[in-house]
Design a protein around this motif. Structure first.
Motif, short mmCIF file in Angstrom:
data_model
loop_
_atom_site.label_atom_id
_atom_site.label_comp_id
_atom_site.label_asym_id
_atom_site.label_seq_id
_atom_site.Cartn_x
_atom_site.Cartn_y
_atom_site.Cartn_z
N GLN A 108 54.48 26.64 78.48
CA GLN A 108 53.19 26.59 77.81
C GLN A 108 52.59 27.97 77.50
OE1 GLN A 108 51.60 23.50 80.20
NE2 GLN A 108 52.08 21.94 78.67
N PRO A 109 52.61 28.93 78.44
CA PRO A 109 52.12 30.28 78.09
C PRO A 109 52.95 30.93 76.98
CG PRO A 109 52.36 30.07 80.46
CD PRO A 109 52.96 28.84 79.86
N GLN A 110 54.27 30.68 76.98
CA GLN A 110 55.14 31.24 75.94
C GLN A 110 54.77 30.66 74.58
OE1 GLN A 110 57.12 33.50 77.35
NE2 GLN A 110 56.42 32.70 79.32
N GLN A 111 54.50 29.35 74.60
CA GLN A 111 54.14 28.66 73.36
C GLN A 111 52.85 29.24 72.79
OE1 GLN A 111 53.19 24.53 73.86
NE2 GLN A 111 54.25 23.97 71.99
N LYS A 112 51.90 29.53 73.67
CA LYS A 112 50.64 30.13 73.26
C LYS A 112 50.89 31.47 72.58
CE LYS A 112 46.39 29.12 75.75
NZ LYS A 112 45.70 29.37 77.03
N LYS A 113 51.74 32.30 73.20
CA LYS A 113 52.06 33.61 72.65
C LYS A 113 52.71 33.48 71.29
CE LYS A 113 52.90 35.91 77.00
NZ LYS A 113 54.02 36.27 77.87
N LEU A 114 53.64 32.53 71.18
CA LEU A 114 54.35 32.31 69.92
C LEU A 114 53.37 31.90 68.82
CD1 LEU A 114 57.71 30.47 70.67
CD2 LEU A 114 57.37 32.62 69.47
N LYS A 115 52.44 31.00 69.18
CA LYS A 115 51.46 30.53 68.20
C LYS A 115 50.61 31.69 67.69
CE LYS A 115 50.77 25.64 69.05
NZ LYS A 115 50.05 24.69 69.90
N LEU A 116 50.21 32.57 68.61
CA LEU A 116 49.40 33.72 68.23
C LEU A 116 50.20 34.65 67.31
CD1 LEU A 116 46.63 35.06 68.70
CD2 LEU A 116 47.70 36.41 70.50
N LEU A 117 51.49 34.81 67.63
CA LEU A 117 52.37 35.66 66.84
C LEU A 117 52.47 35.12 65.40
CD1 LEU A 117 54.10 38.13 67.84
CD2 LEU A 117 56.05 36.61 67.56
#
Ligand SMILES: [Zn+2]
Length: 136
Positions: A79-88
């Motif tokens: 979930q934290p990785q997904q958040k980072k990806l979305k921001l990217l």
């Protein structure tokens, strides 16, 4: 046809089935497989096969509690990785109109309109002022 359906249903009874970790394993496995096949790198293809095999093993597994626990651990990491990806992705999409900068004081990510040059920015969360420089 009905007989086959019943047979499949009987076979799947009590088995774990697909979850988010299954999807991730299959997608990663496919990507690695095609990558490995394209650049002719056998280790990647082998790793891809392992991932897909693991995914299938989990689907047909009868130890549902253990599998659910694995999925829970995976989601906690993902979930934290997904958040980072979305921001990217958002940064990339809004490259022409906005820049994202972290506040040096409270680490909140701020979305700033693109204006070239140095600018003083006030963080809306902690009210701290800081300099932001946009070159491109
Ligand atoms: Zn701040």
């Amino acid at each position: 046809m009905d007989k086959l359906k019943r047979k499949v249903m009987n076979f799947m009874r009590g088995r774990y089935g697909a979850d988010q970790l299954y999807n991730a394993l299959i997608i990663t496995g496919m990507v690695l497989y095609f990558l490995g096949a394209t650049i002719n790198f056998g280790v990647l293809v082998f790793m891809a096969q392992l991932l897909i095999f693991w995914a299938l093993f989990r689907v047909y597994s009868k130890k549902t509690y253990k599998r659910a626990e694995e999925n829970r651990k995976f989601l906690k990491w993902w979930q934290p990785q997904q958040k980072k990806l979305k921001l990217l992705f958002r940064r990339f999409k809004e490259m022409k109109v906005a820049r994202f900068r972290k506040c040096p004081n409270c680490k909140t990510t701020l979305r700033l309109p693109v204006k070239r040059g140095k600018k003083t920015v006030k963080c809306p969360t902690c009210q701290q002022k800081f300099e932001s420089r946009i070159i491109l």
